[in-house]
Design an enzyme around this catalytic site. Sequence first.
Site, mmCIF file in Angstrom:
data_model
loop_
_atom_site.group_PDB
_atom_site.id
_atom_site.type_symbol
_atom_site.label_atom_id
_atom_site.label_comp_id
_atom_site.label_asym_id
_atom_site.label_seq_id
_atom_site.Cartn_x
_atom_site.Cartn_y
_atom_site.Cartn_z
ATOM 1 N N SER A 107 69.591 -22.853 11.533
ATOM 2 C CA SER A 107 70.322 -24.100 11.763
ATOM 3 C C SER A 107 70.039 -24.688 13.141
ATOM 4 C CB SER A 107 71.823 -23.843 11.557
ATOM 5 O OG SER A 107 72.557 -25.025 11.559
ATOM 6 N N ASP A 249 70.380 -31.711 12.850
ATOM 7 C CA ASP A 249 70.076 -30.410 13.442
ATOM 8 C C ASP A 249 68.879 -29.810 12.706
ATOM 9 O OD1 ASP A 249 71.248 -29.620 11.053
ATOM 10 O OD2 ASP A 249 72.297 -27.922 11.931
ATOM 11 N N ASP A 251 68.261 -27.695 10.348
ATOM 12 C CA ASP A 251 68.152 -27.625 8.885
ATOM 13 C C ASP A 251 68.796 -28.825 8.203
ATOM 14 O OD1 ASP A 251 70.785 -26.871 9.405
ATOM 15 O OD2 ASP A 251 70.849 -25.406 7.787
ATOM 16 N N ASP A 253 71.766 -30.031 7.878
ATOM 17 C CA ASP A 253 73.047 -30.014 7.165
ATOM 18 C C ASP A 253 74.177 -30.605 8.006
ATOM 19 O OD1 ASP A 253 73.390 -27.960 8.992
ATOM 20 O OD2 ASP A 253 74.146 -26.501 7.535
#
Length: 456
Positions: A107, A249, A251, A253
């Site tokens: 992440s 960010d 990833d 999400d």
Amino acid sequence: MTQHEKNREIFGTDGVRGCANSYPMTVEVALALGRSAGKLLRAHGGRPRVVVGKDTRLSCYMFENALISGLCSMGVDTLMVGPFPTPGVAFITRAYRADAGIVISASHNPFYDNGIKFFSSEGFKLPNTWEEEMTALVQRNDFSDSLPKNCDIGRNTKVHDADGRYIEFTKATFPRRSSLKGLKIVLDCANGAAYRVAPLVFSELDATVHVYGNKPNGLNINEACGSLFPETIQKAVIDHKADVGIALDGDADRLVMVDEQAQIIDGDVILAICARDMLQKGQLKNKKVVSTVMANMGFVKAMEEMGLEVIRSSVGDRYVIQDMLKHEANLGGEQSGHMIFLDHNTTGDGLVSALQVLGIMIETDSKLSDLAAIFKKYPQAYENVSVASKPHLESMPKVIAAIKESQAKLGNSGRVLVRYSGTEMICRVMVEGPKVKEVHQMAKTIAHAIENEIGS
């Protein structure tokens, strides 16, 4: 895997995470995780299929190969999507009617960390019971009783249309008869998983897009860019005279937005804007919004004044979603920028979240700064302390004394929240109250007490 490693925990609050090439983020553990997931899926019968995606970290290559090898060795077919947003993997898992999805990502963490997250066939993160079963299997690390015949091992297939499918899915969440024509957007992809798809989503909706953080090299994910470093798009919004900035960010999400005046719009504000809009349209289920204990007191009061019930979950999108399902809510989110629109996706989705806000801007002919004036924030101060261990706070009298002293001074006009990060060796301190200087001083005092006790 050593005996010491076998006795240690593998899963944290958001899957498996750690420094790449160190336990638990080793090739050996990844291989065993693939095999354990395969064994559990095969127990349900049939020939399972699993979607495997990743972000742009250098270490993703070895974990991708290890996971796929483990799954295929257990007779599971794998669908490889390459660098792809976490919410995209959840969507593709459902779209392909796969039995599970796996994301290799840490992440918002630096490149040297990595992680492994599992999704169910419905696109939700796996429950704790699955993680417990997988942990037991990984620690035993003996799959000889479950290996299929050599003619029944799994096949790995590259999914070539994943980008296009996900782009169309995200665009479908935007108002059908609207476009972003005339809107100038600054987009920061954090050199992460959305570097390919994110620019196309906004440009195909006719926005003018200035893209940053779209040149990943394996080592620069989240490096001075993305949602943790919104200074990049703040400056870019001014330089390009843009209408809005969007920072994802690693990833994709979660997101942070910036208005036309270069003011940061965090998850609390985004959640409030979307809650009001959905309420007005009759789309907000049961007049409930799920947030976390980190939510600003100003946000909570604004929602209550609208007649909405605010449910505060533990920090982490996993817990937000759990409470959304429990309380039958379709909107939830975190101050950090994880926004969950259950009518659209089963996990936080930075692109879908941005499109909801942009849709409201277009439909109401409003600037983002006007929408962001929905509530007045209480001052919040944050301190992150690197720690060597994570003992119970109650076992540290000086820390507890500092917390109680601050809370007593704040009374009912503020609050103190101290918690350990679920993914890093960090203790987080948050103090909220009416006076800026006061809350900053309190946060520093508590952080100093923690550092003296367990600082690394």
